[in-house]
Design a protein around this motif. Structure first.
Motif, PDB file in Angstrom:
ATOM      1  N   THR A  56      37.069  -1.915  -8.605  1.00 32.35           N
ATOM      2  CA  THR A  56      37.055  -3.272  -8.073  1.00 32.35           C
ATOM      3  C   THR A  56      37.494  -4.268  -9.140  1.00 32.35           C
ATOM      4  N   SER A  57      37.360  -3.872 -10.425  1.00 28.47           N
ATOM      5  CA  SER A  57      37.727  -4.809 -11.491  1.00 28.47           C
ATOM      6  C   SER A  57      39.192  -5.206 -11.400  1.00 28.47           C
ATOM      7  N   ARG A 187      24.336  -8.570 -14.708  1.00 28.89           N
ATOM      8  CA  ARG A 187      24.840  -8.268 -13.374  1.00 28.89           C
ATOM      9  C   ARG A 187      23.837  -7.431 -12.592  1.00 28.89           C
ATOM     10  N   ASP A 189      24.752  -5.877  -9.751  1.00 28.38           N
ATOM     11  CA  ASP A 189      25.486  -4.775  -9.132  1.00 28.38           C
ATOM     12  C   ASP A 189      26.027  -3.840 -10.219  1.00 28.38           C
ATOM     13  N   ASP A 190      26.416  -2.669  -9.793  1.00 25.63           N
ATOM     14  CA  ASP A 190      26.982  -1.670 -10.689  1.00 25.63           C
ATOM     15  C   ASP A 190      28.394  -2.126 -11.058  1.00 25.63           C
ATOM     16  N   SER A 191      28.671  -2.258 -12.357  1.00 22.13           N
ATOM     17  CA  SER A 191      29.934  -2.901 -12.701  1.00 22.13           C
ATOM     18  C   SER A 191      30.530  -2.380 -14.001  1.00 22.13           C
ATOM     19  N   THR A 193      32.141  -4.177 -16.042  1.00 29.33           N
ATOM     20  CA  THR A 193      31.876  -5.184 -17.067  1.00 29.33           C
ATOM     21  C   THR A 193      30.586  -4.844 -17.812  1.00 29.33           C
ATOM     22  N   THR A 194      29.552  -4.498 -17.050  1.00 31.22           N
ATOM     23  CA  THR A 194      28.280  -4.123 -17.669  1.00 31.22           C
ATOM     24  C   THR A 194      28.457  -2.884 -18.531  1.00 31.22           C
ATOM     25  N   GLY A 227      27.661 -10.016  -9.020  1.00 35.34           N
ATOM     26  CA  GLY A 227      29.073 -10.240  -9.277  1.00 35.34           C
ATOM     27  C   GLY A 227      29.326 -11.258 -10.374  1.00 35.34           C
ATOM     28  N   THR A 228      30.592 -11.323 -10.817  1.00 35.96           N
ATOM     29  CA  THR A 228      30.958 -12.272 -11.862  1.00 35.96           C
ATOM     30  C   THR A 228      30.669 -13.698 -11.420  1.00 35.96           C
TER      31      THR A 228
ATOM     32  N   GLU B 276      29.914   0.856  -5.910  1.00 34.44           N
ATOM     33  CA  GLU B 276      30.301   1.696  -7.041  1.00 34.44           C
ATOM     34  C   GLU B 276      29.528   3.018  -7.057  1.00 34.44           C
TER      35      GLU B 276
END
Lengths: 371, 317
Positions: A56-57, A187, A189-191, A193-194, A227-228, B276
């Motif tokens: 998604t990034s 964050r 959510d699972d990301s 960025t994290t 989210g961001t 995710e």
């Protein structure tokens, strides 16, 4: 609009036709509109489907790439499903996607499976999406801060709880720091960025930050947002809050410069591209596999170590000529100066450096169909 | 059916004329009834079969590494906490609104007001989410501080107070506003059906308007209010988007509703983690969905039971 489409066409056909280095390609952009060439495919001939699944990034960058690519090749049915990095790798390996977008490179097991999916041939992994992650904060009267990895880790693990903590003050002798409580926002959510941020903390501040890197925030409790846009919204509304987010999204917030070697480096596209360029490649990979281990411990001046790198993963050899041509044309566009600039405008990511582009071009040129 | 059916038929049906339209309609109605049961059974079967790998997996493979119960437990607590706060906020307000609209407001205002309240139900939950995070949460920060200063001895308000206001309390209040129209619409309906004879009798015996409402309207409408509250509770339990946006979740089980570490709710956790998630993580999320399914089932059955029990002596029949 029309003008930019036309110039894009020139870049694209040039990239397709030649193995010139990109510096030369940029010059060719203005002077000549060459066509025809090696792979035997030109804009008009490409058709069929091109299916990408993954991170998604990359989504906003991918939207820009899709628009640019479809402008050139209206007959190709392009789709990118932002289902997540894991899903992207999985679907690429089982053959339902033509390429994957992934925040992580293939692991050993996936690599074996991917080689099998590619007819025993090579797999390409191109770090085409680079995005610096900023440590952004909302502190009245303070726009810039210098923070060492250990201090950032202390703030985000809630051991440093006020802004006038001696650790922060020592790194910022000139700033007037209030005694406001620190609200560290992560964050929910699972990301990716994290994952990159915790990887940085784990490597650069291992004594303070002991949790393994993970896409889900590893510590219990603390302020979190979705989210961001969510974390930025919360930090903007909360005095004394700090978070980590895509640098392009920090907006009005203060952005911390991070200690690298002896100096403090603020996030920028150049500094992010520089660290990726100078990071060591993952060992034991194929000729066209440019998976890297981001050098979080860099001491080089002008390199910013908190970056998110997202790959495009595909085959060097496809079963089908049309598929090979489509992947080749798309990847050529993505790594072209024009493609990177369009994505950067849309998503705020860092453009890849010429060195990275050159090495990616080598892989893209090698894409063929099985005889 | 056989040709010689007449002798077996019970006497009552012998005289009934059955035209094709009757058969068609009863068949269609029966089909619809069975279809909805099949859908429900299908959903339950899907949830159970997809949750099974997570239910049987060794506990260290579940996200968090401590087993399914410790993963889902805080989520269930968070879901119930938010929904209960929402009910506490919404039910008294909704009953008040319904009574005002049916018995106090001038007729012209009453019609307009009912319409406006129903409009609340038409606002998408994502808009409630943005309102909550951008407007309400920052406004409630001083209130959180006040709660922990004055009522800090209660476990719910132990603090430290959140600096952003994105707490379970704020979520409960937003959910309360969201379920307000559901409860007030049903309450309005039952209050307006309170038998005129009872009401007039109460007034004739010298009751004031409040006494009339207390003696004639409220007992009659009680089961309706409870049914409305349970419907609202169902919505509050399952609300996803607004909670995902507003709540600063992800912490373990805690009753503290005003700190910045709150347990997430089941639905919002699924929404946040699913994009995710791969492999067993997905099964775990579906297992938490199964838990939510069971909770709503129990809540609805409880509501049904309460309504039926009260119905006998409320005068509703």
């Amino acid at each position: 609009m029309k003008l930019s489409t036309r110039s894009r066409a020139v870049v694209l056909s040039t990239a397709l036709a030649s193995t010139l280095t990109l510096a030369a390609c940029g010059a060719a952009n203005e002077s000549e509109g060459s066509s025809g060439g090696g792979s035997g495919s030109s804009a008009a001939e490409l058709s069929g489907e091109l299916v990408g699944v993954g991170a998604t990034s990359q989504q906003s960058a991918m939207e820009a790439w899709q628009a640019g690519f479809e402008g050139e090749y209206p007959d190709v049915q392009f789709s990118y499903a932002p289902e997540g990095s894991g899903a992207g790798r999985e679907q690429f390996v089982n053959g339902s996607a033509d390429f994957a977008g992934s925040d992580a490179a293939l692991d050993e097991e996936e690599l074996t499976a991917a080689a099998e999916r590619c007819g025993g041939g090579e797999v390409f992994e191109l770090p085409n999406y680079i995005s610096p992650i900023a440590v952004a904060f909302n502190l009245e009267g303070v726009d810039e801060l210098n923070l060492s990895p250990a201090t950032i880790a202390g703030i985000f693990s809630n051991t440093i709880t006020t802004w006038n903590d001696p650790a922060i003050a020592a790194e910022n002798p000139d700033a007037t720091l209030p005694d406001t409580a620190i609200t560290a926002v992560h964050r929910a959510d699972d990301s990716g960025t994290t994952e990159n941020f915790t990887d940085y903390l784990f490597q650069a501040a291992g004594d303070v930050w002991t949790s393994e890197p993970d896409g889900e925030w590893p510590l219990p409790g603390g302020e979190s947002a979705q989210g961001t846009s969510g974390v930025i919204e919360v930090v903007t509304n909360t005095p004394g809050a700090i978070t980590y987010a895509d640098a392009s999204r920090a907006g009005e917030l203060g952005v911390a410069a991070v200690a690298v070697g002896g100096e403090f480096v603020a996030p920028s596209a150049e500094a992010a591209a520089a660290v990726v360029e100078n990071s060591p490649a993952v060992e034991g990979r194929g000729e066209y596999d440019f998976a890297i281990e981001v050098n979080r411990l860099t001491e080089e001046s002008g390199e910013y170590p908190i970056v998110l790198v997202s790959y495009h993963i595909g085959c060097i050899e496809y079963d089908d000529q049309a598929k090979a041509d489509n992947v080749k044309a798309f990847m050529s566009y993505v790594i072209s100066e024009d493609g990177q600039a369009t994505a950067s405008e849309n998503a705020g990511n860092a453009e890849i450096s010429d060195t990275l582009r050159e090495q990616a071009q080598g892989a893209v040129d090698a894409i063929t169909a099985a005889a | 059916m056989t040709a010689t059916k007449a002798p077996i038929e019970p006497p009552s049906q012998q005289r009934t004329v059955r035209r094709p339209g009757d058969r068609l309609f009863s068949g269609a109605a029966k089909g619809s009834g069975i279809f909805i049961l099949l859908v429900l059974a299908g959903v339950a079967a899907f949830l159970i079969s997809e949750a099974l790998p997570a239910l049987t997996a060794p506990s260290e493979e579940i996200p968090g590494g401590e087993g399914l119960a410790s993963y889902v437990g805080p989520l269930i607590l968070g879901t119930l906490l938010g929904a209960v706060i929402a009910l506490l906020v919404a039910t008294p307000l909704a009953v008040g609104i319904a009574l005002y609209v049916t018995y106090y407001a001038p007729r012209r205002i009453a019609a307009g007001m009912g319409y406006v309240i129903d409009l609340l139900a038409a606002i998408p939950s994502v808009v409630y989410g943005f309102w909550g995070i951008a407007v309400l949460a920052p406004q409630l920060v001083p209130f959180h501080q006040w709660l922990t200063d004055t009522l800090g001895f209660l476990p719910f308000f132990a603090g430290p107070a959140s600096t952003s206001g994105r707490t379970m309390l704020t979520v409960g209040i937003v959910l309360g506003v969201m379920i307000l129209p559901i409860i007030s619409a049903i309450s309005r309906e039952v209050f307006s059906q309170a038998p005129a004879l009872h009401r007039e009798a109460a007034l004739a015996l010298g009751a004031t308007r409040w006494e009339m409402i207390r003696m004639a309207v409220l007992p009659y409408g009680k089961s309706g209010v409870i049914a409305g509250a349970m419907l609202g509770l169902g919505r509050a339990l399952g609300e996803t988007m607004a909670v995902a946006i507003i709540l600063s979740g992800g912490a373990g089980a805690t009753l503290n509703v005003i700190s910045n570490s709150n347990p997430s709710t089941i639905a919002s956790n699924i929404a946040l983690s699913f994009p995710e998630a791969t492999g067993l993580d997905v099964n775990t999320l579906i297992a938490s969905g199964l838990a939510l399914f069971l909770i709503t089932l129990v809540v609805n059955m409880l509501a049904r039971w309460i309504v039926n029990r009260r119905a006998d002596f409320s005068g509703a029949n």
